[in-house]
Design an enzyme around this catalytic site. Structure first.
Site, mmCIF file in Angstrom:
data_model
loop_
_atom_site.group_PDB
_atom_site.id
_atom_site.type_symbol
_atom_site.label_atom_id
_atom_site.label_comp_id
_atom_site.label_asym_id
_atom_site.label_seq_id
_atom_site.Cartn_x
_atom_site.Cartn_y
_atom_site.Cartn_z
ATOM 1 N N GLU A 58 0.827 -1.212 0.000
ATOM 2 C CA GLU A 58 0.000 0.000 0.000
ATOM 3 C C GLU A 58 0.861 1.262 0.000
ATOM 4 O OE1 GLU A 58 -3.035 0.376 -0.573
ATOM 5 O OE2 GLU A 58 -3.709 -1.687 -0.454
ATOM 6 N N TYR A 142 -6.439 5.896 5.058
ATOM 7 C CA TYR A 142 -6.605 4.948 3.961
ATOM 8 C C TYR A 142 -5.766 3.678 4.189
ATOM 9 C CZ TYR A 142 -5.576 2.381 -0.132
ATOM 10 O OH TYR A 142 -5.374 1.316 -0.950
ATOM 11 N N ASP A 160 -9.662 5.888 -1.600
ATOM 12 C CA ASP A 160 -8.474 6.411 -2.285
ATOM 13 C C ASP A 160 -8.958 7.096 -3.575
ATOM 14 O OD1 ASP A 160 -9.144 4.379 -4.027
ATOM 15 O OD2 ASP A 160 -7.102 3.626 -4.244
ATOM 16 N N CYS A 214 -13.801 1.849 -14.303
ATOM 17 C CA CYS A 214 -14.311 3.209 -14.111
ATOM 18 C C CYS A 214 -13.114 4.167 -14.103
ATOM 19 C CB CYS A 214 -15.093 3.277 -12.799
ATOM 20 S SG CYS A 214 -16.080 4.759 -12.662
ATOM 21 N N CYS A 221 -18.341 1.748 -19.252
ATOM 22 C CA CYS A 221 -19.613 1.572 -18.540
ATOM 23 C C CYS A 221 -20.356 0.308 -18.989
ATOM 24 C CB CYS A 221 -20.500 2.796 -18.716
ATOM 25 S SG CYS A 221 -19.753 4.276 -18.033
ATOM 26 N N CYS A 224 -19.382 -2.591 -16.919
ATOM 27 C CA CYS A 224 -19.264 -2.334 -15.488
ATOM 28 C C CYS A 224 -20.233 -3.195 -14.665
ATOM 29 C CB CYS A 224 -19.533 -0.853 -15.237
ATOM 30 S SG CYS A 224 -19.542 -0.456 -13.491
ATOM 31 N N CYS A 230 -25.641 2.977 -11.011
ATOM 32 C CA CYS A 230 -24.851 4.187 -11.263
ATOM 33 C C CYS A 230 -25.739 5.345 -11.742
ATOM 34 C CB CYS A 230 -23.786 3.885 -12.315
ATOM 35 S SG CYS A 230 -22.758 5.313 -12.669
HETATM 36 FE FE1 SF4 Z 1 -18.167 4.079 -13.539
HETATM 37 FE FE2 SF4 Z 1 -20.800 4.215 -13.440
HETATM 38 FE FE3 SF4 Z 1 -19.602 3.766 -15.749
HETATM 39 FE FE4 SF4 Z 1 -19.607 1.912 -13.826
HETATM 40 S S1 SF4 Z 1 -21.353 2.664 -14.956
HETATM 41 S S2 SF4 Z 1 -17.872 2.530 -15.107
HETATM 42 S S3 SF4 Z 1 -19.483 3.158 -11.998
HETATM 43 S S4 SF4 Z 1 -19.446 5.591 -14.517
#
Ligand code: SF4
Length: 413
Positions: A58, A142, A160, A214, A221, A224, A230
């Site tokens: 870390e 953190y 972070d 992201c 997205c 994701c 989101c």
């Molecule tokens: Fe990021 Fe939202 Fe896109 Fe997922 S859907 S990559 S959380 S912006």
């Protein structure tokens, strides 16, 4: 007391939280990167060694890319596999291994903290985020959360840069993400979201999502695992439809977590509207004259003089060619003269400004300094006795130079 933030920016539905945890963890199980500290944290039976390994990784990962850290981490753990081994190392050895990783005080503080664990805590790592932060110098909120959740299974969140980006997008937080109000809110959110039975994996998954999916500029997205949670994505998709009132908008202008009224949602940016940061201060501009002093060593090979920097401040304790910060806007002739005077003090013999050979300029960007090294060289003949009253100095061959604790900037020079 300040009003609680509007519900749209929070996670308050237990079913949604559960679904998000499940989606994120199953993605992590499928896609996680194979990293040496993860393997050790998952298999090492000795809890102190687990904590030590995560701690080292870390600290190295702060401000440094994973790909760069892997090699440094492996060499470090090979050389100092335990806290006890690190506690016995010298600062010189630590700086040598750290050379090239940047932000050198990190290595130094890590070693000081290891000494403290060995001498004051009987070699036992603190087991909770609160104690880690309280008892270990250089361990902030953190790092403490990461060690406690990954090594000891404490259900505590972490925040972070990657987590900031993901959470701000998930909940359309557009106020300055470096402000205390937003950071506090994100810590609360991370603590609410963290999976109770797999906190370490959950935290790593959230960070990994920020690092690989992201990402800052062109987030993926479509791939994701938490896209259905989101709000930034929803907002972007809504933007494509005919104008409809956004029922989720907060009260006009007074929401502490929305973008400022002066910088509303920009549809050309999509989800990258979030996070937002106040403009950074421009880096300080510095010029430094540096001289590569060369001589023929006893075996005929060229040797170079390096001197040690003071033990505190920028690049503390590292070695460099004799260098001198310059005032701005000095004429070239004047730069040579001040450098020649400086070298004279090192060498104890007159140095003619005209004898310095101009080599070129090297630019190096530190986090907050835009540094230009104006590089000269000078070949010395005859013996030179260095003044022992000045900082430590020594002659090194090119190979020895590269194996010494020198900064990346000096290697460029
Ligand atoms: Fe990021 Fe939202 Fe896109 Fe997922 S859907 S990559 S959380 S912006």
């Amino acid at each position: 007391a300040p009003a609680p933030p509007p519900a749209r920016h929070l996670f308050s539905d237990p079913a949604e939280i559960e679904a998000l945890r499940g989606n994120l963890l199953s993605w992590y199980d499928r896609c996680k990167r194979d990293l040496p500290w993860r393997a050790l944290a998952a298999t090492e039976p000795d809890a102190d060694r687990r904590g030590y390994a995560v701690w080292v990784s870390e600290i190295m990962l702060q401000q440094t890319q994973v790909a760069t850290v892997i090699d440094y981490y492996n060499r470090w753990m090979q050389k100092w596999p335990t806290l006890q081994a690190l506690a016995q190392a010298s600062l010189e050895e630590v700086n040598e291994l750290w050379a090239g990783l940047g932000y050198y005080s990190r290595g130094k503080r890590l070693q000081e903290a290891a000494r403290k664990v060995v001498s004051e805590l009987a070699g036992r790592m603190p087991r909770t985020a609160e104690d880690l932060q309280k008892l270990l110098p250089g361990v902030g909120r953190y790092t403490a959360g990461a060690i406690a959740s990954i090594s000891y299974g404490q259900a505590t969140g972490v925040v972070d840069g990657n987590v900031i980006r993901v959470l701000c997008r998930l909940r359309c937080i557009g106020a300055d993400s470096s402000s205390l109000a937003v950071i506090d809110q994100l810590w609360d959110m991370a603590n609410v979201l963290v999976d109770r039975s797999r906190p370490g994996d959950f935290n790593q998954a959230l960070m990994e999502l920020g690092a690989t999916v992201c990402v800052p500029k062109a987030p993926l997205c479509g791939e994701c695992p938490v896209k259905q949670h989101c709000q930034a994505r929803r907002r972007k998709l809504l933007g494509k439809s005919p104008p409809v009132p956004d029922v989720e908008d907060c009260g006009v202008g007074d929401c502490p977590l929305c973008p400022p009224a002066t910088e509303p949602w920009d549809s050309s940016l999509g989800v990258t509207n979030f996070p937002r940061k106040a403009a950074k201060k421009p880096p300080r501009v510095m010029r430094t004259a540096t001289c590569v002093l060369e001589r023929r060593g006893c075996h005929g090979a060229l040797e170079y003089l390096i001197v040690q920097r003071p033990s505190s401040g920028l690049l503390a304790g590292l070695w460099e060619f004799p260098s001198l910060p310059l005032a701005q806007n000095l004429q070239e002739k004047k730069e040579r003269e001040v450098l020649a005077d400086h070298l004279q003090a090192w060498l104890g013999q007159p140095v003619a400004a005209k004898g310095l050979r101009f080599i070129g300029e090297v630019i190096h960007i530190f986090s907050h300094i835009h540094q230009t090294y104006v590089v000269y060289s000078l070949l010395l003949d005859g013996d030179v006795t260095l003044d022992p009253a000045l900082s430590p100095s020594r002659w090194v061959t090119e190979d020895e130079f590269h194996a010494s604790a020198v900064s990346t900037a000096m290697k460029k020079v």
